[in-house]
Scaffold this active site. Structure first.
Site, PDB file in Angstrom:
ATOM      1  N   LYS A  38       0.824  -1.211   0.000  1.00  0.00           N
ATOM      2  CA  LYS A  38       0.000   0.000   0.000  1.00  0.00           C
ATOM      3  C   LYS A  38       0.859   1.262   0.000  1.00  0.00           C
ATOM      4  O   LYS A  38       0.577   2.220  -0.729  1.00  0.00           O
ATOM      5  CB  LYS A  38      -0.933  -0.026   1.218  1.00  0.00           C
ATOM      6  CG  LYS A  38      -1.926   1.124   1.288  1.00  0.00           C
ATOM      7  CD  LYS A  38      -3.075   0.809   2.224  1.00  0.00           C
ATOM      8  CE  LYS A  38      -2.676   0.848   3.681  1.00  0.00           C
ATOM      9  NZ  LYS A  38      -2.599   2.237   4.231  1.00  0.00           N
ATOM     10  N   SER A  39       1.904   1.280   0.809  1.00  0.00           N
ATOM     11  CA  SER A  39       2.754   2.469   0.898  1.00  0.00           C
ATOM     12  C   SER A  39       3.418   2.789  -0.440  1.00  0.00           C
ATOM     13  O   SER A  39       3.437   3.949  -0.882  1.00  0.00           O
ATOM     14  CB  SER A  39       3.826   2.274   1.968  1.00  0.00           C
ATOM     15  OG  SER A  39       3.267   2.212   3.246  1.00  0.00           O
ATOM     16  N   GLY A  87      -4.758   8.469   5.761  1.00  0.00           N
ATOM     17  CA  GLY A  87      -3.819   9.467   6.238  1.00  0.00           C
ATOM     18  C   GLY A  87      -2.690   9.721   5.263  1.00  0.00           C
ATOM     19  O   GLY A  87      -2.211  10.854   5.130  1.00  0.00           O
ATOM     20  N   SER A 105       7.726  10.112  11.313  1.00  0.00           N
ATOM     21  CA  SER A 105       6.574   9.935  10.419  1.00  0.00           C
ATOM     22  C   SER A 105       7.039   9.870   8.978  1.00  0.00           C
ATOM     23  O   SER A 105       7.509  10.875   8.427  1.00  0.00           O
ATOM     24  CB  SER A 105       5.564  11.072  10.584  1.00  0.00           C
ATOM     25  OG  SER A 105       4.551  10.976   9.599  1.00  0.00           O
ATOM     26  N   ASP A 162       2.799  -0.663  12.027  1.00  0.00           N
ATOM     27  CA  ASP A 162       1.508  -1.206  11.579  1.00  0.00           C
ATOM     28  C   ASP A 162       1.204  -2.567  12.185  1.00  0.00           C
ATOM     29  O   ASP A 162       0.034  -2.969  12.266  1.00  0.00           O
ATOM     30  CB  ASP A 162       1.482  -1.321  10.048  1.00  0.00           C
ATOM     31  CG  ASP A 162       1.363   0.031   9.371  1.00  0.00           C
ATOM     32  OD1 ASP A 162       0.903   0.982  10.025  1.00  0.00           O
ATOM     33  OD2 ASP A 162       1.745   0.136   8.191  1.00  0.00           O
TER      34      ASP A 162
END
Length: 411
Positions: free
Chosen positions: A10-11, A79, A151, A298
């Protein structure tokens, strides 16, 4: 030996889409993640001028001039989408209004808004720190920022802002986070260095590119957890991303005595290969400290679930950011484990779970959080008990084929 291919990462899917919108030529993405989050990114980028069409080989993308959207950019529950979009719009000096669902509206955005505003952007946030967010004007100078909280989303948003604005970026964070954006920029010929600080000097325009997205190690973690909890034949996860900044969960499991191994078959732009796992009996307890959090963020709630086959305790500290994900993952993890009869407690920045214990199944409260939903579904299936999720469609955020793969493992 069963073999499964985890869903596309996904990233990396998010980041490949953003870079395709900024490329100077056509792009093709093979094996794009089909979950709801990545779909939100693609929809927002098409509103900004990216043309997309599917064929039997993949997603064809043609970048167009970026322009102000005619409507609110709906980031849904993602996000990553909203933070990277803020960077792109602020870098391009494009006005826009960004919003999402109730879960996204509860997630603070100061981590990305503050450095953008420090570089001259003008943003209007709800209650000072939350979506909906209006981008009024873009950045006016180079970006130099020291983050208090690690982050990868903030870092990537700032790199995108610098890329589209032609501004240098120097970003420092207390702990190293996933580096997919940095790897992709270097692969596409950009000047970027990663050390104590991430330093980026935009160079030539991004070329068009073709990329195949590898399997997602965060999604693969649920399949690994199933095999560790329930005895069965060894399992192979094929074509999975083995980026060191994503392997924290697996390294923690090795410390706990899990029989896991992997081999890398290709390196560029991401290390990719196969991961092997065997049922390992009772695992040892483990303490996970702040320095390990970014590379396992995660999967941390899943460690609490795997505690069901642990002789001892799983203790996680320094993970306060879990409280502002799609849900308060610390609170809901502990709440559900207590309902199962486990000994568990929460801290402001983590949790403790004592094993072993038996999952009894029944109703789980997940607040629609895909990772909690998949974790409790895996535990119930591994123990052979029924599960009733409040949001059974939640896995489709990142892993549309989750239920089918879980059935294959359970059969």
């Amino acid at each position: 030996m069963p073999e499964l291919i985890p869903p596309p990462d996904k990233s990396i899917s998010h980041r490949a889409l953003f870079l395709s919108a900024l490329a100077s030529g056509d792009c093709t993405i093979y094996n794009l993640n089909q979950g709801f989050d990545v779909a939100a990114t693609l929809a927002c980028l098409t509103e900004l001028g990216l043309s997309a069409s599917w064929d039997e080989r993949g997603l064809k993308l043609r970048p167009g001039p970026l322009s102000s959207p005619n409507k609110t950019l709906n980031c849904a529950n993602s996000g990553t989408t909203i933070r990277l979009l803020l960077g792109l719009l602020a870098g391009a000096d494009i006005k826009g209004f960004l919003d999402g669902d109730d879960s996204l509206r509860a997630r603070p955005m100061g981590g990305i808004s503050e450095p953008l505003c420090s570089a001259g952007a003008s943003l209007r946030l709800t209650r000072g720190a939350y979506p909906p967010i209006e981008v009024v004007s873009g950045i006016k100078r180079d970006i130099a920022w020291t983050a208090k909280i690690p982050s990868a989303q903030v870092k990537s948003g700032l790199l995108l802002a610098g890329l589209v604005a032609g501004r240098s970026v120097r970003f420092s964070e207390p702990l190293r986070t996933r580096d997919h954006t940095e790897r992709l920029l270097a692969w596409l010929g950009q000047r970027i260095s990663v050390g104590k600080d991430t330093v980026f000097h935009p160079g030539n325009p991004l070329p068009g590119f073709r990329i195949a997205i590898p399997g997602d190690p965060s999604s693969g973690a649920f399949l690994v957890a199933f095999r560790l909890i329930r005895p069965g034949p060894p399992l192979v996860l094929k074509g999975i991303c083995l980026n060191p900044t994503r392997m924290g969960f697996y390294n923690i499991l090795l410390r706990m005595g899990a029989r896991i191994a992997w081999d890398i078959t290709e390196e560029d732009p991401e290390p990719v290969g196969n991961l092997f796992v065997e049922h390992s009996g009772r695992l040892s307890g483990v303490e996970v400290g702040p320095e390990e959090i970014p590379s396992a963020i995660d999967e941390l709630p899943l460690l609490g679930i795997i505690a069901s086959v642990v002789e001892g305790e799983v203790l996680v500290r320094g993970a306060g950011s879990l409280r502002t994900k799609e849900s308060d993952r610390i609170r809901l993890l502990v709440k559900n484990l207590l309902r199962q009869g486990a000994e568990a407690e929460e801290f402001p920045d983590g949790f403790r779970v004592k094993g072993p214990f038996i999952f009894k199944g029944g109703a789980y409260e997940t607040a629609g959080d895909h990772r909690l939903a998949m974790g409790f579904a895996v535990a119930s299936a591994a123990f052979g008990v029924d599960s009733r999720l409040d949001y059974p469609l939640a896995p489709s955020v990142s892993y549309p084929g989750f239920w089918e793969d879980l059935r294959r493992l359970s059969s």
